[in-house]
Design an enzyme around this catalytic site. Sequence first.
Site, PDB file in Angstrom:
ATOM      1  N   CYS A  20      36.626  32.899  41.999  1.00  0.00           N
ATOM      2  CA  CYS A  20      36.570  34.352  41.788  1.00  0.00           C
ATOM      3  C   CYS A  20      35.120  34.800  41.934  1.00  0.00           C
ATOM      4  O   CYS A  20      34.274  34.486  41.093  1.00  0.00           O
ATOM      5  CB  CYS A  20      37.111  34.694  40.404  1.00  0.00           C
ATOM      6  SG  CYS A  20      36.961  36.441  40.030  1.00  0.00           S
ATOM      7  N   HIS A  30      39.545  34.883  44.878  1.00  0.00           N
ATOM      8  CA  HIS A  30      39.592  36.246  44.340  1.00  0.00           C
ATOM      9  C   HIS A  30      38.352  36.935  44.893  1.00  0.00           C
ATOM     10  O   HIS A  30      37.233  36.532  44.561  1.00  0.00           O
ATOM     11  CB  HIS A  30      39.510  36.226  42.820  1.00  0.00           C
ATOM     12  CG  HIS A  30      40.798  35.890  42.143  1.00  0.00           C
ATOM     13  ND1 HIS A  30      40.936  35.922  40.769  1.00  0.00           N
ATOM     14  CD2 HIS A  30      42.011  35.570  42.628  1.00  0.00           C
ATOM     15  CE1 HIS A  30      42.181  35.603  40.453  1.00  0.00           C
ATOM     16  NE2 HIS A  30      42.853  35.373  41.560  1.00  0.00           N
ATOM     17  N   ASP A  74      40.532  41.339  44.641  1.00  0.00           N
ATOM     18  CA  ASP A  74      40.619  41.354  43.185  1.00  0.00           C
ATOM     19  C   ASP A  74      40.267  42.760  42.715  1.00  0.00           C
ATOM     20  O   ASP A  74      39.873  43.627  43.512  1.00  0.00           O
ATOM     21  CB  ASP A  74      39.664  40.284  42.640  1.00  0.00           C
ATOM     22  CG  ASP A  74      40.022  39.871  41.219  1.00  0.00           C
ATOM     23  OD1 ASP A  74      41.084  40.271  40.726  1.00  0.00           O
ATOM     24  OD2 ASP A  74      39.235  39.130  40.616  1.00  0.00           O
ATOM     25  N   HIS A  75      40.427  42.958  41.415  1.00  0.00           N
ATOM     26  CA  HIS A  75      40.182  44.258  40.761  1.00  0.00           C
ATOM     27  C   HIS A  75      39.700  45.386  41.673  1.00  0.00           C
ATOM     28  O   HIS A  75      38.631  45.286  42.278  1.00  0.00           O
ATOM     29  CB  HIS A  75      39.105  44.116  39.689  1.00  0.00           C
ATOM     30  CG  HIS A  75      39.471  43.134  38.636  1.00  0.00           C
ATOM     31  ND1 HIS A  75      38.713  42.941  37.535  1.00  0.00           N
ATOM     32  CD2 HIS A  75      40.525  42.304  38.524  1.00  0.00           C
ATOM     33  CE1 HIS A  75      39.275  42.018  36.779  1.00  0.00           C
ATOM     34  NE2 HIS A  75      40.386  41.607  37.361  1.00  0.00           N
ATOM     35  N   TYR A 121      44.070  46.941  38.509  1.00  0.00           N
ATOM     36  CA  TYR A 121      45.216  46.571  39.349  1.00  0.00           C
ATOM     37  C   TYR A 121      46.014  47.767  39.880  1.00  0.00           C
ATOM     38  O   TYR A 121      47.229  47.704  39.975  1.00  0.00           O
ATOM     39  CB  TYR A 121      46.118  45.582  38.595  1.00  0.00           C
ATOM     40  CG  TYR A 121      45.453  44.222  38.517  1.00  0.00           C
ATOM     41  CD1 TYR A 121      45.482  43.358  39.596  1.00  0.00           C
ATOM     42  CD2 TYR A 121      44.735  43.839  37.385  1.00  0.00           C
ATOM     43  CE1 TYR A 121      44.838  42.129  39.551  1.00  0.00           C
ATOM     44  CE2 TYR A 121      44.092  42.607  37.335  1.00  0.00           C
ATOM     45  CZ  TYR A 121      44.152  41.762  38.423  1.00  0.00           C
ATOM     46  OH  TYR A 121      43.507  40.547  38.385  1.00  0.00           O
TER      47      TYR A 121
END
Length: 349
Positions: free
Chosen positions: A236, A265, A310-311, A324
């Site tokens: 990540c 990620h 990711d995010h 999300y």
Amino acid sequence: MKSAFRWYGESDPIRLEHIRQIPGMRSIVSAVYDVPPGEVWPEESIQHIADACAAQGLVFDVVESIPVTEEIKLGLPERDRHIENYCENIRRCAKYGVKCITYNFMPVFDWTRTQLDRPSPDGSTSLVMYWEQLKGLDPLKDDIHLPGWDQSYSQQEVRELIRAYGELGEAGLWKNIEYFLKRVIPVAESCGAVMALHPDDPPYPIFGLPRVVTCEANLDRYLSIVDSPANSLCLCTGSLGCSAKNHIPAMVRKYSAKKRIAFMHLRNVKILEDGSFEESGHWTPAGSLDMNAIVKALVETGFEGWFRPDHGRMIWGETGKPGYGLYDRALGSAYLNGLIEANGGQIET
Ligand code: DNO
């Protein structure tokens, strides 16, 4: 490499019908959310996710996460039963087509932030961790409810856990990691799945809790405990990247070349002067990470695993699960596709 998107199941406000419209999208990352950690997932629940994805032309082949219980992390007597159940969950997921299982070894809390909806000047909001907002808080004394913390623990239970981890320390945590990996990795290997370890977020101790999945030296140590491709990373970028000590493109290049990254990620993060950080849009100039150098490292090392945006921030008035939403993650996905194409990489569909 394979493009993936996290989906929280039927209760997710984001629909598979919309996810499939993101260019290049292939895989769904999900989990069974209604079974307590340490217990076995019903096969019907796993099959249900796989069927729902297949009906939309998507593949459910990545799980995030099968949680590792505090009993396993602390090495308590119930750990053997939990590890047996963990192995059974791996077998069941593999039976329905899952190839990659994400997990973490963070004591008590998964990611830590101090605010989930910090507005930026452009009107978007994102998750942040400001030291200013943490300073002076002592979880052994104060009533702390940081956003995102597991609500199932009472303040008293949190205190007891923090004390137990204090006694365990880093050395004890490493022992329990070894105990877990030696039992779980052979099972993943035997059913053709890989375990993908998510780093600690942020990658340094919080409230004195030991955290070890934080830096290159410790990742090396973790991967050498069971030297198998089934013992891999979910690298990540945003988690490792909020410590300026971690050189993310170099780490990606190294572990991808060794075929020890199963899952990426991909997100950007902006580190502030005092070490606080803000989650930013995926675009390189928005944060502190060189996203193009990261993607280039993946392409040049022939990365064949999964990546997901990711995010995301909350943009265009979207509301929902912090990090999300659909819109900014979809922008992230399209941006990543562009970087992959420009670097000569292939997206498997
Ligand atoms: C945060 C996620 C993490 C991750 C787990 C993996 O948004 O990246 O919660 O799913 O740490 O076990």
